[in-house]
Design a protein around this motif. Structure first.
Motif, PDB file in Angstrom:
ATOM      1  N   VAL A 427       0.859  -1.179   0.000  1.00  0.00           N
ATOM      2  CA  VAL A 427       0.000   0.000   0.000  1.00  0.00           C
ATOM      3  C   VAL A 427       0.895   1.229   0.000  1.00  0.00           C
ATOM      4  CG1 VAL A 427      -1.765   1.278   1.231  1.00  0.00           C
ATOM      5  CG2 VAL A 427      -1.847  -1.217   1.186  1.00  0.00           C
ATOM      6  N   VAL A 428       0.664   2.149  -0.917  1.00  0.00           N
ATOM      7  CA  VAL A 428       1.469   3.361  -1.045  1.00  0.00           C
ATOM      8  C   VAL A 428       0.538   4.566  -1.072  1.00  0.00           C
ATOM      9  CG1 VAL A 428       3.338   2.197  -2.282  1.00  0.00           C
ATOM     10  CG2 VAL A 428       1.451   3.210  -3.563  1.00  0.00           C
ATOM     11  N   LYS A 429       1.135   5.722  -0.940  1.00  0.00           N
ATOM     12  CA  LYS A 429       0.397   6.978  -1.043  1.00  0.00           C
ATOM     13  C   LYS A 429       0.835   7.658  -2.337  1.00  0.00           C
ATOM     14  CE  LYS A 429      -0.712  11.222   1.460  1.00  0.00           C
ATOM     15  NZ  LYS A 429      -0.439  12.024   2.679  1.00  0.00           N
ATOM     16  N   PRO A 430       0.037   7.573  -3.396  1.00  0.00           N
ATOM     17  CA  PRO A 430       0.471   8.106  -4.693  1.00  0.00           C
ATOM     18  C   PRO A 430       0.427   9.626  -4.731  1.00  0.00           C
ATOM     19  CG  PRO A 430      -1.752   7.265  -4.867  1.00  0.00           C
ATOM     20  CD  PRO A 430      -1.294   6.938  -3.478  1.00  0.00           C
ATOM     21  N   GLU A 431       1.373  10.184  -5.453  1.00  0.00           N
ATOM     22  CA  GLU A 431       1.437  11.630  -5.684  1.00  0.00           C
ATOM     23  C   GLU A 431       1.515  11.836  -7.190  1.00  0.00           C
ATOM     24  OE1 GLU A 431       5.061  14.134  -4.917  1.00  0.00           O
ATOM     25  OE2 GLU A 431       3.789  14.883  -3.318  1.00  0.00           O
ATOM     26  N   GLN A 432       0.429  12.366  -7.761  1.00  0.00           N
ATOM     27  CA  GLN A 432       0.344  12.470  -9.219  1.00  0.00           C
ATOM     28  C   GLN A 432       1.278  13.560  -9.753  1.00  0.00           C
ATOM     29  OE1 GLN A 432      -2.669  12.979  -7.341  1.00  0.00           O
ATOM     30  NE2 GLN A 432      -2.793  10.747  -7.150  1.00  0.00           N
ATOM     31  N   THR A 433       1.887  13.281 -10.873  1.00  0.00           N
ATOM     32  CA  THR A 433       2.801  14.229 -11.500  1.00  0.00           C
ATOM     33  C   THR A 433       2.857  13.926 -12.985  1.00  0.00           C
ATOM     34  OG1 THR A 433       5.086  15.022 -11.573  1.00  0.00           O
ATOM     35  CG2 THR A 433       4.761  12.718 -11.042  1.00  0.00           C
ATOM     36  N   THR A 434       3.377  14.871 -13.741  1.00  0.00           N
ATOM     37  CA  THR A 434       3.622  14.616 -15.162  1.00  0.00           C
ATOM     38  C   THR A 434       4.834  13.715 -15.310  1.00  0.00           C
ATOM     39  OG1 THR A 434       4.943  16.629 -15.276  1.00  0.00           O
ATOM     40  CG2 THR A 434       2.626  16.796 -15.912  1.00  0.00           C
ATOM     41  N   MET A 435       4.897  13.012 -16.403  1.00  0.00           N
ATOM     42  CA  MET A 435       6.005  12.089 -16.633  1.00  0.00           C
ATOM     43  C   MET A 435       7.318  12.858 -16.728  1.00  0.00           C
ATOM     44  SD  MET A 435       7.039   9.009 -16.970  1.00  0.00           S
ATOM     45  CE  MET A 435       5.473   8.142 -17.149  1.00  0.00           C
ATOM     46  N   PRO A 436       8.277  12.603 -15.840  1.00  0.00           N
ATOM     47  CA  PRO A 436       9.560  13.317 -15.906  1.00  0.00           C
ATOM     48  C   PRO A 436      10.349  12.911 -17.145  1.00  0.00           C
ATOM     49  CG  PRO A 436       9.661  11.573 -14.281  1.00  0.00           C
ATOM     50  CD  PRO A 436       8.239  11.622 -14.750  1.00  0.00           C
ATOM     51  N   SER A 437      11.201  13.811 -17.597  1.00  0.00           N
ATOM     52  CA  SER A 437      12.048  13.543 -18.764  1.00  0.00           C
ATOM     53  C   SER A 437      13.272  14.420 -18.670  1.00  0.00           C
ATOM     54  CB  SER A 437      11.290  13.820 -20.071  1.00  0.00           C
ATOM     55  OG  SER A 437      10.988  15.191 -20.197  1.00  0.00           O
ATOM     56  N   LEU A 438      14.280  14.096 -19.480  1.00  0.00           N
ATOM     57  CA  LEU A 438      15.506  14.892 -19.497  1.00  0.00           C
ATOM     58  C   LEU A 438      15.253  16.293 -20.032  1.00  0.00           C
ATOM     59  CD1 LEU A 438      18.091  12.256 -20.782  1.00  0.00           C
ATOM     60  CD2 LEU A 438      17.519  12.874 -18.434  1.00  0.00           C
ATOM     61  N   ALA A 439      14.211  16.435 -20.849  1.00  0.00           N
ATOM     62  CA  ALA A 439      13.897  17.761 -21.401  1.00  0.00           C
ATOM     63  C   ALA A 439      13.426  18.708 -20.314  1.00  0.00           C
ATOM     64  CB  ALA A 439      12.833  17.644 -22.487  1.00  0.00           C
ATOM     65  N   ARG A 440      12.960  18.176 -19.175  1.00  0.00           N
ATOM     66  CA  ARG A 440      12.484  19.023 -18.092  1.00  0.00           C
ATOM     67  C   ARG A 440      13.423  18.976 -16.901  1.00  0.00           C
ATOM     68  NH1 ARG A 440       7.474  16.840 -19.756  1.00  0.00           N
ATOM     69  NH2 ARG A 440       7.519  15.246 -18.134  1.00  0.00           N
ATOM     70  N   GLN A 441      14.694  18.659 -17.135  1.00  0.00           N
ATOM     71  CA  GLN A 441      15.649  18.673 -16.037  1.00  0.00           C
ATOM     72  C   GLN A 441      15.753  20.083 -15.478  1.00  0.00           C
ATOM     73  OE1 GLN A 441      17.243  16.500 -14.401  1.00  0.00           O
ATOM     74  NE2 GLN A 441      16.926  14.643 -15.586  1.00  0.00           N
ATOM     75  N   GLY A 442      15.737  20.173 -14.179  1.00  0.00           N
ATOM     76  CA  GLY A 442      15.792  21.472 -13.538  1.00  0.00           C
ATOM     77  C   GLY A 442      14.438  22.091 -13.323  1.00  0.00           C
ATOM     78  N   SER A 443      13.384  21.557 -13.964  1.00  0.00           N
ATOM     79  CA  SER A 443      12.041  22.078 -13.766  1.00  0.00           C
ATOM     80  C   SER A 443      11.343  21.254 -12.704  1.00  0.00           C
ATOM     81  CB  SER A 443      11.270  22.049 -15.087  1.00  0.00           C
ATOM     82  OG  SER A 443      11.116  20.712 -15.516  1.00  0.00           O
ATOM     83  N   ASP A 444      10.132  21.619 -12.380  1.00  0.00           N
ATOM     84  CA  ASP A 444       9.377  20.925 -11.344  1.00  0.00           C
ATOM     85  C   ASP A 444       8.753  19.678 -11.953  1.00  0.00           C
ATOM     86  OD1 ASP A 444       6.560  21.751  -9.192  1.00  0.00           O
ATOM     87  OD2 ASP A 444       8.130  20.236  -9.023  1.00  0.00           O
ATOM     88  N   GLU A 445       9.603  18.643 -12.202  1.00  0.00           N
ATOM     89  CA  GLU A 445       9.103  17.474 -12.880  1.00  0.00           C
ATOM     90  C   GLU A 445       8.284  16.582 -11.965  1.00  0.00           C
ATOM     91  OE1 GLU A 445      12.941  14.533 -12.391  1.00  0.00           O
ATOM     92  OE2 GLU A 445      12.585  15.526 -14.294  1.00  0.00           O
TER      93      GLU A 445
END
Length: 475
Positions: A427-445
């Motif tokens: 059992v986990v507590k999910p935290e939804q986010t956009t799919m991280p990628s190298l193009a968004r390095q440094g951003s709030d991925e």
């Protein structure tokens, strides 16, 4: 008093001493045991602290990215010149001049070396004089034969037939000597021309292998090399599996060439470049597979134009002041004719060979894919907030760090972080986010999901009792 032997008395005393020591041992052991129990009993009366159930770990989850991709295979290659030429002396002699600049680009016919031409000029002049001599002899033989032939025509029997045949043969012999000497003259002329060593192709010349005054030998001495620079070849080795995959795709029409010419497209990237910005085509496939390595050699051809040069900066001058010289300002940019080219023979490059046509696929960040004895899998959070083991098949890794996968659905919530805390059916507590990628390095991925996903009903999983396939979020 009864007398006892000394030995019996000693034995009795020893027995009494042993009995006393045994009694003291039991007493000491009892005291130690009581002390231990006395220290332990007060602790038994203290109330025990109760530990509550641990909170489920917070893990980031994302929907797979759905977009159009093209399958490809990557290789390591090496560039090579289309026309490499070794400049070797064709006559023997001493170097007289070398007018070219080392490392510069030359045109076909440009003079590279000059060998002392005087001996070959003398041989040519001698052969030319010999041609003039034989031509004079031919002229005399023709006149002599014509004279006696006319005499025999006017006065029958004045000249014998044997004499006429001799004069006719003398003409033929003189003509043969002239022709033979003219051919010798051509050889001497070629040797004289070979003293001028010129570039046979357009390309870039190497350094001087010999300096002025050195002796060079005919067909032996290497003077320098010239390599063509545009276009450029790139050789690489392809494994059998990929070769069969490409041939099957060609037979099905899944691979098309640029401009409908049927050439297979290929991409290339250099060591200091991101991605594969150079486009070329495959123009050669070897006729057999190397049985030692199980690979086949292929070759791509790529354009190699000159690099663009920025325009020169305007010269700064005060108003009303005229320039005192006609020379360009210091630091002025060179013309495009002298700018360098990006590719050189012998470079190690990265080759990417697209396979098939673009198609829609699901992609997830590569770090979310785990391996279990060679089998790839991911964790997917279900509607009960449990991490479920999901086996996947992986495809090509894209430039932004996302990898093509099959085995997941577009509305699955894939665990993309904190994987070391996750186990199957936990059992986990999910935290939804956009799919991280190298193009968004440094951003709030790992930030909140995008609004456009919310409009589709995929941004936030509903509370317990929601639709299947979406994990419930606990507040």
């Amino acid at each position: 008093m009864r007398w006892r032997p000394p030995q019996a008395t000693a034995v009795k005393r020893f027995k009494l001493l042993c009995e006393e020591l045994q009694t003291m041992k039991y007493q000491i052991s009892s005291a130690v045991l009581c002390a231990i129990l006395a220290g332990a009993l007060p602790g038994c009366t203290q109330p025990q602290s109760t530990v509550g159930p641990s909170e489920p770990p917070v893990v980031p989850v994302s929907h797979p990215v759905q977009r159009e991709v093209t399958d490809f295979e990557d290789f390591t290659g090496q560039t090579a010149a289309v026309q490499p030429v070794n400049i070797i002396a064709r006559v023997t002699g001493y170097l007289k001049q070398m007018p070219f600049k080392e490392g510069s680009e030359v045109k076909a016919g440009d003079l590279l070396f000059e060998i002392d031409p005087r001996p070959y000029q003398a041989q040519y002049d001698q052969a030319l004089s010999q041609v003039y001599l034989y031509e004079a002899q031919l002229k005399l033989a023709k006149k002599t034969y014509a004279r006696y032939k006319d005499l025999d025509a006017t006065t029958k029997g004045a000249v014998s037939q044997q004499a006429l045949d001799q004069y006719s043969a003398a003409v033929d012999e003189a003509e043969a000597r002239v022709n033979a000497q003219k051919k010798s003259l051509e050889v001497y002329k070629l040797n004289r021309e070979f003293t001028q060593v010129v570039s046979p192709i357009d390309g870039q010349v190497s350094r001087y292998y010999l300096t002025l005054g050195n002796l060079v030998n005919q067909d032996q001495t290497l003077l320098t090399t010239v390599v063509s620079v545009d276009p450029m070849y790139a050789y690489f080795d392809m494994d059998e599996r990929t070769l069969l995959k490409i041939r099957n795709a060609l037979s099905k029409g899944e691979i098309t060439g640029y401009g409908g010419e049927g050439n297979i497209p290929v991409l290339m990237g250099l060591q200091n470049e991101e991605g594969y910005p150079h486009k070329g085509t495959i123009n050669f496939v070897n006729n057999q597979v190397n049985p030692t390595t199980g690979s086949i050699t292929m070759r791509g051809v790529f354009p190699n134009p000159r690099l663009p040069v920025p325009p020169p900066a305007p010269a700064a001058s005060s108003a009303g002041t005229k320039p005192t010289t006609g020379f360009p300002a210091p630091g002025a940019a060179k013309s495009n004719q002298t700018s360098p080219r990006l590719l050189s023979p012998g470079m190690y490059v990265r080759i990417r060979l697209p396979i098939g046509r673009p198609h829609n696929a699901l992609l997830i960040i590569d770090r979310a894919i785990q391996s279990d004895q060679g089998l790839k899998y991911v964790y997917v959070v279900d509607a009960e907030n449990k991490a479920q083991y999901r086996r996947v098949t992986t495809g090509a890794l894209q430039e932004d760090g996302l990898r093509v996968v099959t085995g997941v659905e577009p509305d699955d919530w894939v665990v993309v972080g904190a994987l070391q805390q996750v186990r199957a059916r936990m059992v986990v507590k999910p935290e939804q986010t956009t799919m991280p990628s190298l193009a968004r390095q440094g951003s709030d991925e790992l930030g909140p999901a995008r609004p456009r996903d919310t409009a589709k009903g995929k941004a936030g999983p509903p509370a317990k009792g929601g639709s299947k396939g979406s994990p419930a979020t606990k507040s």
